[in-house]
Design a protein around this motif. Structure first.
Motif, PDB file in Angstrom:
ATOM      1  N   ASP A   1       5.196  29.421 -38.915  1.00  0.00           N
ATOM      2  CA  ASP A   1       5.972  30.577 -38.454  1.00  0.00           C
ATOM      3  C   ASP A   1       5.884  30.799 -36.956  1.00  0.00           C
ATOM      4  OD1 ASP A   1       3.370  31.418 -38.252  1.00  0.00           O
ATOM      5  OD2 ASP A   1       3.552  33.106 -39.645  1.00  0.00           O
ATOM      6  N   LYS A   2       5.395  29.787 -36.220  1.00  0.00           N
ATOM      7  CA  LYS A   2       5.355  29.918 -34.767  1.00  0.00           C
ATOM      8  C   LYS A   2       5.545  28.554 -34.103  1.00  0.00           C
ATOM      9  CE  LYS A   2       0.345  29.402 -34.135  1.00  0.00           C
ATOM     10  NZ  LYS A   2      -0.858  29.952 -33.479  1.00  0.00           N
ATOM     11  N   LYS A   3       5.878  28.587 -32.857  1.00  0.00           N
ATOM     12  CA  LYS A   3       6.070  27.381 -32.058  1.00  0.00           C
ATOM     13  C   LYS A   3       4.738  26.658 -31.889  1.00  0.00           C
ATOM     14  CE  LYS A   3       8.071  26.012 -27.580  1.00  0.00           C
ATOM     15  NZ  LYS A   3       8.696  26.553 -26.335  1.00  0.00           N
ATOM     16  N   GLU A   4       4.750  25.335 -32.080  1.00  0.00           N
ATOM     17  CA  GLU A   4       3.505  24.562 -32.026  1.00  0.00           C
ATOM     18  C   GLU A   4       3.682  23.316 -31.154  1.00  0.00           C
ATOM     19  OE1 GLU A   4       0.637  25.214 -33.274  1.00  0.00           O
ATOM     20  OE2 GLU A   4       0.864  26.489 -35.049  1.00  0.00           O
ATOM     21  N   PRO A   5       2.648  22.950 -30.373  1.00  0.00           N
ATOM     22  CA  PRO A   5       2.682  21.651 -29.698  1.00  0.00           C
ATOM     23  C   PRO A   5       2.475  20.538 -30.712  1.00  0.00           C
ATOM     24  CG  PRO A   5       0.569  22.704 -29.355  1.00  0.00           C
ATOM     25  CD  PRO A   5       1.417  23.696 -30.093  1.00  0.00           C
ATOM     26  N   TYR A   6       3.109  19.390 -30.475  1.00  0.00           N
ATOM     27  CA  TYR A   6       2.882  18.249 -31.360  1.00  0.00           C
ATOM     28  C   TYR A   6       2.884  16.969 -30.524  1.00  0.00           C
ATOM     29  CZ  TYR A   6       7.751  16.567 -31.308  1.00  0.00           C
ATOM     30  OH  TYR A   6       8.970  16.046 -30.933  1.00  0.00           O
ATOM     31  N   GLU A   7       2.055  16.039 -30.940  1.00  0.00           N
ATOM     32  CA  GLU A   7       1.957  14.755 -30.245  1.00  0.00           C
ATOM     33  C   GLU A   7       1.974  13.630 -31.275  1.00  0.00           C
ATOM     34  OE1 GLU A   7      -0.278  15.359 -26.112  1.00  0.00           O
ATOM     35  OE2 GLU A   7      -1.670  15.261 -27.797  1.00  0.00           O
ATOM     36  N   VAL A   8       2.648  12.547 -30.908  1.00  0.00           N
ATOM     37  CA  VAL A   8       2.732  11.369 -31.773  1.00  0.00           C
ATOM     38  C   VAL A   8       2.592  10.122 -30.920  1.00  0.00           C
ATOM     39  CG1 VAL A   8       4.119  10.081 -33.438  1.00  0.00           C
ATOM     40  CG2 VAL A   8       4.311  12.570 -33.351  1.00  0.00           C
ATOM     41  N   LEU A   9       1.763   9.200 -31.386  1.00  0.00           N
ATOM     42  CA  LEU A   9       1.650   7.891 -30.751  1.00  0.00           C
ATOM     43  C   LEU A   9       1.566   6.847 -31.861  1.00  0.00           C
ATOM     44  CD1 LEU A   9      -0.270   6.750 -27.664  1.00  0.00           C
ATOM     45  CD2 LEU A   9      -0.801   5.622 -29.823  1.00  0.00           C
ATOM     46  N   TYR A  10       2.451   5.852 -31.805  1.00  0.00           N
ATOM     47  CA  TYR A  10       2.462   4.779 -32.800  1.00  0.00           C
ATOM     48  C   TYR A  10       1.570   3.642 -32.292  1.00  0.00           C
ATOM     49  CZ  TYR A  10       6.302   7.353 -34.888  1.00  0.00           C
ATOM     50  OH  TYR A  10       7.076   8.341 -35.473  1.00  0.00           O
ATOM     51  N   HIS A  11       0.345   3.658 -32.783  1.00  0.00           N
ATOM     52  CA  HIS A  11      -0.710   2.754 -32.317  1.00  0.00           C
ATOM     53  C   HIS A  11      -0.524   1.402 -33.011  1.00  0.00           C
ATOM     54  CE1 HIS A  11      -4.583   1.642 -30.736  1.00  0.00           C
ATOM     55  NE2 HIS A  11      -4.904   2.895 -30.410  1.00  0.00           N
ATOM     56  N   MET A  12       0.356   0.552 -32.427  1.00  0.00           N
ATOM     57  CA  MET A  12       0.615  -0.778 -32.990  1.00  0.00           C
ATOM     58  C   MET A  12      -0.279  -1.805 -32.308  1.00  0.00           C
ATOM     59  SD  MET A  12       4.695  -0.794 -33.799  1.00  0.00           S
ATOM     60  CE  MET A  12       5.215   0.459 -32.614  1.00  0.00           C
ATOM     61  N   ASN A  13      -0.958  -2.602 -33.144  1.00  0.00           N
ATOM     62  CA  ASN A  13      -2.064  -3.431 -32.670  1.00  0.00           C
ATOM     63  C   ASN A  13      -1.825  -4.905 -32.965  1.00  0.00           C
ATOM     64  OD1 ASN A  13      -3.851  -0.984 -32.144  1.00  0.00           O
ATOM     65  ND2 ASN A  13      -3.391  -0.748 -34.324  1.00  0.00           N
ATOM     66  N   MET A  14      -1.769  -5.716 -31.905  1.00  0.00           N
ATOM     67  CA  MET A  14      -1.561  -7.155 -32.044  1.00  0.00           C
ATOM     68  C   MET A  14      -2.913  -7.860 -32.087  1.00  0.00           C
ATOM     69  SD  MET A  14       1.615  -6.516 -31.693  1.00  0.00           S
ATOM     70  CE  MET A  14       1.824  -4.740 -31.489  1.00  0.00           C
ATOM     71  N   GLY A  15      -3.038  -8.843 -32.974  1.00  0.00           N
ATOM     72  CA  GLY A  15      -4.301  -9.554 -33.098  1.00  0.00           C
ATOM     73  C   GLY A  15      -4.111 -11.054 -33.223  1.00  0.00           C
ATOM     74  N   TYR A  16      -5.215 -11.767 -33.231  1.00  0.00           N
ATOM     75  CA  TYR A  16      -5.233 -13.219 -33.346  1.00  0.00           C
ATOM     76  C   TYR A  16      -4.690 -13.651 -34.713  1.00  0.00           C
ATOM     77  CZ  TYR A  16      -7.158 -17.946 -33.489  1.00  0.00           C
ATOM     78  OH  TYR A  16      -7.309 -19.311 -33.587  1.00  0.00           O
ATOM     79  N   PRO A  17      -3.916 -14.745 -34.809  1.00  0.00           N
ATOM     80  CA  PRO A  17      -3.591 -15.715 -33.759  1.00  0.00           C
ATOM     81  C   PRO A  17      -2.342 -15.410 -32.944  1.00  0.00           C
ATOM     82  CG  PRO A  17      -2.828 -16.548 -35.854  1.00  0.00           C
ATOM     83  CD  PRO A  17      -3.502 -15.238 -36.149  1.00  0.00           C
ATOM     84  N   LEU A  18      -1.630 -14.309 -33.273  1.00  0.00           N
ATOM     85  CA  LEU A  18      -0.515 -13.930 -32.410  1.00  0.00           C
ATOM     86  C   LEU A  18      -1.009 -13.690 -30.997  1.00  0.00           C
ATOM     87  CD1 LEU A  18       2.426 -12.960 -31.927  1.00  0.00           C
ATOM     88  CD2 LEU A  18       1.673 -10.689 -32.688  1.00  0.00           C
ATOM     89  N   LEU A  19      -2.171 -13.078 -30.894  1.00  0.00           N
ATOM     90  CA  LEU A  19      -2.759 -12.741 -29.600  1.00  0.00           C
ATOM     91  C   LEU A  19      -3.862 -13.708 -29.225  1.00  0.00           C
ATOM     92  CD1 LEU A  19      -3.140 -10.676 -27.229  1.00  0.00           C
ATOM     93  CD2 LEU A  19      -4.834  -9.550 -28.704  1.00  0.00           C
ATOM     94  N   ASP A  20      -3.719 -14.356 -28.077  1.00  0.00           N
ATOM     95  CA  ASP A  20      -4.817 -15.067 -27.421  1.00  0.00           C
ATOM     96  C   ASP A  20      -4.460 -15.205 -25.947  1.00  0.00           C
ATOM     97  OD1 ASP A  20      -3.189 -17.331 -27.049  1.00  0.00           O
ATOM     98  OD2 ASP A  20      -4.248 -18.569 -28.513  1.00  0.00           O
ATOM     99  N   GLU A  21      -5.220 -16.003 -25.210  1.00  0.00           N
ATOM    100  CA  GLU A  21      -5.033 -16.080 -23.766  1.00  0.00           C
ATOM    101  C   GLU A  21      -3.697 -16.673 -23.348  1.00  0.00           C
ATOM    102  OE1 GLU A  21      -7.493 -19.647 -25.139  1.00  0.00           O
ATOM    103  OE2 GLU A  21      -7.392 -17.471 -25.518  1.00  0.00           O
TER     104      GLU A  21
END
Length: 319
Positions: A172-192
Motif C-alpha cells: 500500500d505504499k511506494k517501495e524501492p526495488y532492485e534487480v540484478l540477473y547474476h549470470m555466471n559463465m564457467g569452464y569450459p566455456l570460460l578460460d584464458e
C-alpha cells in the motif's frame, strides 16, 4: 504426431525431480531439454533460477563450491555459503549488492529473493517452444509486498531461451526495488582464451583493484591463487549485448536485453582457483548497495499496485 517417437518426452522434455541428500536435500528441479542441444536445470525452490546450462552436453555456467543448497540453509549475512551461482541467480528484490543501511533498513548482500521457493509452477509445450511459469512472493508482514511472476520460454527451433519477469508491488505504499540477473559463465566455456565482448559506450572500474587492470577488463586469465575480484560497470544505450565465445570449442553465448529497463550491466571478473567465474549481469542497478544507488539517483521505485516487466534473451552460439 511423430510416428518415430514412442513417448512425447523421447526427444523434447520437461521433467520434475527432487534432490536427495546433502545440503540440497528436497530441492525440486525441472530438467528441460529442447531436443536440439540446449539443456537446462531450473531450481523451483530457488526462485525458479537456472542452476545448470549446457549446449550439446558441454557446460556453460559456473557451479560454486557451495553446490546445491536448500533455502533452509540461508542466513542473511552468509549469502556466499548458500550461493550456488549456477547459470542464473536472481538478486533483489529489496536490495542488490553490498550490505548496507538504507532509509533506516538493514539490507543483506544481494537480497533474499533467490532463496524463496516458486509457487504455482506449470509448463506447457507447442510446436515452437516450451513455456515454464512460476510465481515468487517476496512479501513480509508490516513490510514490502512484491510478487514476481516469471516466464521462461525455450525455443524448439533454435538454441535460444528468454526470461521475462513481471514484478508487482502488492503493498500500500511506494517501495524501492532492485534487480540484478547474476549470470555466471564457467569452464569450459570460460578460460584464458575466451573472447568477451560488450557493446558498451563506456566502462568504469568499481574500485581501485579493478582500476589497476582497466585495460584488460575483457581479457580472461588462467586460475590464480588469492585472486581479488574485479568488477566493471558498463553503460549501454539501446539494445544491450554481452557475449562470450570459446574459440577452442567453437561455441559461446550472447545475452541480449533492453537498456531502457536494465540500464546497468555489471561485469564480475573472478579468476581465482576454483572460484573461476565471469559474471555478465544486466540489472536496474549496480551492486554497490541500495544506499549508494539512492545517493546517485539511480534507485528505482514501484508505487502501490504498480508493475514492471524486465526481460532478457540468451542465444547459444555454435560455429
Amino acid at each position: 504426431m511423430n510416428k518415430y517417437i514412442g513417448h512425447k518426452t523421447q526427444v523434447v522434455r520437461v521433467e520434475e525431480h527432487r534432490l536427495v541428500g546433502g545440503k540440497g536435500d528436497g530441492i525440486r528441479l525441472l530438467e528441460v531439454d529442447n531436443g536440439i542441444g540446449l539443456h537446462m536445470t531450473l531450481s523451483i525452490d530457488r526462485a525458479l533460477d537456472i542452476s545448470r546450462l549446457s549446449l550439446r552436453g558441454i557446460n556453460m555456467g559456473y557451479f560454486s563450491p557451495a553446490g546445491y543448497t536448500a533455502p533452509a540453509f540461508y542466513r542473511e549475512q552468509k549469502f556466499l555459503k548458500n550461493f550456488t551461482a549456477g547459470f542464473l541467480t536472481t538478486c533483489g528484490l529489496e536490495a542488490v549488492g553490498s550490505p548496507c543501511v538504507d532509509d533506516g533498513e538493514e539490507l543483506p548482500l544481494h537480497g533474499t529473493v533467490s532463496n524463496i521457493p516458486a509457487e504455482n509452477v506449470c509448463y506447457c509445450q507447442n510446436d515452437e517452444e516450451i513455456i515454464i511459469r512460476g510465481e515468487i512472493a517476496d512479501q513480509v508482514l508490516f513490510g514490502r509486498k512484491f510478487r514476481l511472476e516469471r516466464k521462461i520460454t525455450v525455443s524448439l527451433k533454435e538454441n535460444v531461451f528468454s526470461v521475462e519477469d513481471l514484478i508487482t508491488n502488492e503493498g500500500d505504499k511506494k517501495e524501492p526495488y532492485e534487480v540484478l540477473y547474476h549470470m555466471n559463465m564457467g569452464y569450459p566455456l570460460l578460460d584464458e582464451d575466451s573472447i568477451v565482448k560488450v557493446n558498451s559506450n563506456s566502462v568504469s572500474p568499481r574500485d581501485d583493484e579493478a582500476a589497476k587492470y582497466m585495460d584488460t577488463w575483457n581479457a580472461m586469465e588462467k586460475p590464480q591463487p588469492q585472486f581479488q575480484e574485479r568488477c566493471y560497470y558498463h553503460s549501454i544505450d539501446g539494445k544491450g549485448v554481452a557475449s562470450i565465445f570459446q574459440p577452442k570449442l567453437k561455441f559461446g553465448l550472447a545475452i541480449e536485453f533492453d537498456s531502457a529497463d536494465l540500464d546497468c550491466l555489471t561485469e564480475w571478473k573472478m579468476m581465482g582457483e576454483r572460484d573461476y567465474v565471469l559474471g555478465l549481469e544486466p540489472g536496474n542497478c549496480y551492486p554497490d548497495g541500495r544506499s549508494v544507488m539512492r545517493e546517485k539517483g539511480i534507485l528505482k521505485f514501484l508505487s502501490a499496485g504498480e508493475s514492471k516487466t524486465l526481460k532478457f534473451k540468451v542465444k547459444l552460439i555454435e560455429e
